[in-house]
Design a protein around this motif. Structure first.
Motif, PDB file in Angstrom:
ATOM      1  N   MET A 286      -0.461   9.060  -0.041  1.00 51.51           N
ATOM      2  CA  MET A 286      -0.425   8.393  -0.301  1.00 51.51           C
ATOM      3  C   MET A 286       0.824   7.956   1.205  1.00 51.51           C
ATOM      4  O   MET A 286       0.698   7.154   2.231  1.00 51.51           O
ATOM      5  N   PRO A 287       1.398   9.059   1.195  1.00 54.09           N
ATOM      6  CA  PRO A 287       1.812   8.912   2.732  1.00 54.09           C
ATOM      7  C   PRO A 287       1.027   9.071   3.737  1.00 54.09           C
ATOM      8  O   PRO A 287       1.295   7.567   5.335  1.00 54.09           O
ATOM      9  N   ARG A 290       0.243   4.968   3.871  1.00 50.35           N
ATOM     10  CA  ARG A 290       1.089   4.257   4.624  1.00 50.35           C
ATOM     11  C   ARG A 290       1.176   4.462   6.341  1.00 50.35           C
ATOM     12  O   ARG A 290       1.373   3.504   6.778  1.00 50.35           O
ATOM     13  N   GLY A 293      -1.447   2.467   7.094  1.00 52.62           N
ATOM     14  CA  GLY A 293      -1.569   0.475   6.653  1.00 52.62           C
ATOM     15  C   GLY A 293      -2.157   0.557   5.629  1.00 52.62           C
ATOM     16  O   GLY A 293      -2.545  -0.763   5.702  1.00 52.62           O
ATOM     17  N   ASP A 295      -1.550   1.036   1.793  1.00 54.01           N
ATOM     18  CA  ASP A 295      -1.039   1.262   1.049  1.00 54.01           C
ATOM     19  C   ASP A 295      -1.028   0.216  -0.393  1.00 54.01           C
ATOM     20  O   ASP A 295      -0.822   0.303  -1.208  1.00 54.01           O
ATOM     21  N   ASP A 296      -1.878  -1.317   0.590  1.00 53.78           N
ATOM     22  CA  ASP A 296      -2.037  -1.936  -0.410  1.00 53.78           C
ATOM     23  C   ASP A 296      -3.252  -1.876  -0.851  1.00 53.78           C
ATOM     24  O   ASP A 296      -3.406  -2.662  -2.203  1.00 53.78           O
TER      25      ASP A 296
END
Length: 430
Positions: A286-287, A290, A293, A295-296
């Motif tokens: 996840m890092p 994110r 861009g 993470d959606d």
């Protein structure tokens, strides 16, 4: 029938990846003239999650001898949690008792954990029992010298530094899941020659999939809905595979810019990336998501999930992701479960990884390779093109060639070991 004593501290219902070498080999060795006796630590002494359904897959005809281990609470006070060490005195005692009472033809110790290998020289000296050491992973990883001194990890490495050179010269044969593992071992120990080493893949038992396809095991990790496309990665993400993830995410950004409507249908699910228990695992992917861009559409469950849950995710995925590291020896034992899931597969690996040859032989997916001269970040456009092909035209990659995957299934893997065992026993008689 000749008799092999298999020492595998972890065994089902343990959900650790290391249980499957012993489970699969033991199941099929009788086909090739060897009776397996499995010695493991009773699951009451395990710290990790257990799965009774996995224990149900163990062939009931296999004789399994379970032993105790030093209590976790007491050992943890001294920074000692390794099950191979905690269970070693009991495993050794059980094997010695069995040899005295019933006999045996060969000792087979599979690692990790590596400490139980230490009983090999003892059994050879006392009972003239030949033994084979099996590396599923390096006991001493590359770069172990750089670990900060006086830490728990440093202590674990020091135990291996002391023990490994006192075991390997006595081993009649050494097996590993890849030639790369042998290369590291041979570079460290002059007495370990290529003639004493064999690479044997972990392999997979096709019966596991037959059980899952007959049932309806829940799969809460995936999103469902009209038009949703699930891309799934299952298993540990090694630190040196992070650049591969970054390249994959860069390809997804390019796909988002080119086709926003297609991008909106994608869901990327990463499960078991940390190889730590669910309660203590930290996010790995996840890092990176994110920062890109994304993470959606990216979701991560970093903790381990039971083996059968992992297979279920592969079976329900629209596309299976296989992401290798920049280490050429990386073999990814999880390739074989992914292939048998028979879902469209995207593999991104170093060109010298043995995974590449397997994927080319078996088919069923798209393979993107990189090298030291052309690193993975130069392959973003190719990854994006391969992804788009798999999403829009999954039928174009065809199905896997079952004849080509046969060498990686349980019976063939067991035969490789039976042949090695026969050679070792024959040399012992000469």
């Amino acid at each position: 029938m000749k008799r092999v004593l298999i020492v595998s501290p972890y065994f089902p219902p343990s959900t650790l990846a290391g249980v499957h070498r012993a489970r699969i080999v033991a199941k099929y060795l009788p086909l090739w003239g060897w009776e397996p006796i499995v010695f493991c630590v009773d699951e009451r002494f395990h710290e990790q999650e257990l799965d009774p359904d996995l224990a149900a897959l163990v062939d009931p005809r296999i004789r399994v001898i379970k032993v105790a281990a030093w209590p976790t609470r007491r050992c943890r006070r001294f920074g000692l949690g390794d099950l191979g060490i905690r269970g070693y005195p009991y495993l050794k005692q059980a094997v010695e008792h069995f040899v005295r009472e019933e006999g045996g033809d060969l000792l087979f110790v599979t690692a990790l954990p590596g400490f139980p290998m230490r009983m090999g020289p003892v059994m050879k000296r006392r009972y003239h029992l030949p033994f084979v050491v099996d590396y599923q992973d390096l006991w001493l990883p590359r770069g172990y010298e750089a670990v900060a001194p006086l830490t728990k990890l440093w202590l674990a490495h020091q135990i291996a530094v002391y023990s490994e050179p006192r075991v390997l010269p006595w081993a009649d044969h050494i097996t590993a899941v890849s030639e790369g593992t042998h290369e590291v071992i041979q570079s460290r120990y002059a007495l370990v020659t290529a003639t004493r080493c064999s690479a044997v893949p972990i392999g997979i038992d096709a019966d596991d999939y037959a059980v899952l396809r007959q049932g309806d095991r829940p799969c809460p990790w995936l999103q469902h809905g009209a038009g949703i496309i699930n891309l799934c990665y299952v298993g540990t993400l090694l630190p040196r595979a992070h650049r591969t993830v970054e390249a994959l995410f860069a390809a997804l950004v390019a796909l988002r810019d080119e086709s926003p409507s297609l991008y909106s249908r994608l869901r990327l699910t990463f499960v078991g990336t940390s190889n730590q228990p669910l309660a203590t695992a930290d996010a790995v992917v996840m890092p990176i998501a994110r920062a890109a861009g994304l993470d959606d559409i990216v979701r991560e469950t970093p903790g381990r999930v039971p083996y059968l849950d992992a297979l279920t995710i592969l079976l329900r995925a629209d596309i299976v992701l296989m992401l290798g590291s920049d280490e050429p020896h990386y073999t990814a034992s999880k390739l074989y479960p992914a292939l048998l899931a028979e879902r469209p597969l995207l593999g991104v690996f170093h060109e010298r990884s043995s995974v590449c040859a397997v994927m080319r032989e078996v088919g069923g997916g798209k393979l993107v390779t990189f090298s030291d001269m052309a690193p993975v970040e130069t392959k973003v456009a190719e990854i994006a093109h391969s992804l788009k092909t798999l999403i829009l035209h999954p039928e174009a990659v065809g199905t896997i060639a079952h004849a080509q995957i046969a060498p990686y299934l349980g019976p063939a893997i067991a035969k490789q070991f039976a042949d090695i065992f026969n050679q070792v026993v024959e040399r012992q008689r000469l």
